[in-house]
Structure formats: structure tokens, C-alpha cells
Scaffold this motif. Structure first.
Motif, PDB file in Angstrom:
ATOM      1  N   TYR A  72       1.276  -9.763   9.875  1.00 30.16           N
ATOM      2  CA  TYR A  72       2.890 -10.008   9.757  1.00 30.16           C
ATOM      3  C   TYR A  72       3.222 -10.729  11.065  1.00 30.16           C
ATOM      4  N   LEU A  73       2.798 -10.324  12.136  1.00 31.10           N
ATOM      5  CA  LEU A  73       3.189 -10.893  13.324  1.00 31.10           C
ATOM      6  C   LEU A  73       2.667 -12.437  13.420  1.00 31.10           C
ATOM      7  N   LEU A 133       6.805   2.593   5.743  1.00 27.37           N
ATOM      8  CA  LEU A 133       6.336   2.569   4.417  1.00 27.37           C
ATOM      9  C   LEU A 133       5.001   1.927   4.301  1.00 27.37           C
ATOM     10  N   LEU A 134       4.077   2.393   3.526  1.00 27.06           N
ATOM     11  CA  LEU A 134       2.860   1.577   3.288  1.00 27.06           C
ATOM     12  C   LEU A 134       2.438   1.368   1.853  1.00 27.06           C
ATOM     13  N   ALA A 179      -4.632  -0.712   1.960  1.00 24.70           N
ATOM     14  CA  ALA A 179      -3.304  -1.117   2.403  1.00 24.70           C
ATOM     15  C   ALA A 179      -2.974  -2.601   1.994  1.00 24.70           C
ATOM     16  N   VAL A 180      -1.943  -2.940   1.382  1.00 24.78           N
ATOM     17  CA  VAL A 180      -1.485  -4.139   0.989  1.00 24.78           C
ATOM     18  C   VAL A 180      -0.113  -4.694   1.533  1.00 24.78           C
ATOM     19  N   GLY A 181       0.506  -3.714   2.107  1.00 24.53           N
ATOM     20  CA  GLY A 181       1.788  -3.764   2.396  1.00 24.53           C
ATOM     21  C   GLY A 181       2.425  -2.985   3.392  1.00 24.53           C
ATOM     22  N   LEU A 182       3.660  -3.310   3.949  1.00 27.76           N
ATOM     23  CA  LEU A 182       4.185  -2.231   5.022  1.00 27.76           C
ATOM     24  C   LEU A 182       5.844  -2.556   4.914  1.00 27.76           C
ATOM     25  N   TYR A 213       6.156  -6.957   4.882  1.00 28.16           N
ATOM     26  CA  TYR A 213       5.031  -7.765   4.896  1.00 28.16           C
ATOM     27  C   TYR A 213       4.258  -7.258   3.657  1.00 28.16           C
ATOM     28  N   VAL A 214       3.606  -8.122   2.822  1.00 27.56           N
ATOM     29  CA  VAL A 214       2.716  -8.035   1.679  1.00 27.56           C
ATOM     30  C   VAL A 214       1.413  -8.800   2.024  1.00 27.56           C
TER      31      VAL A 214
END
Length: 102
Positions: A23-24, A54-55, A69-72, A94-95
Motif C-alpha cells: 500500500y505504501l 480489517l483483513l 491475505a489479499v486486502g486491508l 488496499y487490495v
């Protein structure tokens, strides 16, 4: 792809870090380790009631690892000057590229 979303837990730190780093990178940003550690600690501290994480997990394509994990998402509850009830602010979302659109 079958995706489900659940609250972030302390056991999720490695997966969260990988997604947070991506994401960053998307925003061409780097943060020091102490920010990673403090953010994750806040997101998973049961005493913190205004900052949550959330995840999103894929339970079909995790390979031998099971789920991946595919997103937050990070969100904040806060007071609002135009209404009595608190509001929710979506701070980060972010995905992973391979899971977008699912």
C-alpha cells in the motif's frame, strides 16, 4: 476467488505488514519501523476503541498455506460537528492487484 473479511488479529502481523508495505509503495511512501509497530499495536489493542483494522482473506487460492491475505482496511470512529452520532472515516484501503474486482 472466495474472499471473506474479518477483524485484524495480532497473529496477522506478517500478512498485514506485507499488504501495508505494498500500500505504501503504491503511494511511493516509506515509513520507519516504529510507525509500523505502533500502527499495528493500535489496530490490535482491545483497549483502543476508535481505530480498527480489517483483513480480506482468499480461502481458495492460498495454496498449501490455506488462506492468504489479499486486502486491508483501516477505519476510525470519531465525533462529528453536524450530528450527534459518531461517524466512520475510512483511512486506508488496499487490495492486492490479483484480487481487485473480486
Amino acid at each position: 476467488m472466495s474472499v471473506f473479511v474479518r477483524p485484524l488479529t495480532r497473529a496477522d502481523e506478517p500478512a498485514w505488514r506485507a499488504l501495508w508495505r505494498a500500500y505504501l509503495a503504491f503511494y511511493e511512501t516509506k515509513l520507519p519501523e516504529e510507525v509500523y509497530a505502533a500502527s499495528f499495536a493500535r489496530l490490535t489493542d482491545p483497549a483502543v476503541d476508535d481505530y480498527h483494522g480489517l483483513l480480506a482473506l482468499d480461502d481458495e487460492h492460498g495454496g498449501d498455506q490455506g488462506v492468504r491475505a489479499v486486502g486491508l482496511a483501516h477505519y476510525i470512529f470519531h465525533r462529528h460537528g453536524w450530528q450527534i452520532a459518531d461517524v466512520t472515516y475510512l483511512q486506508d484501503l488496499y487490495v492486492a492487484p490479483e484480487a481487485r474486482g473480486t
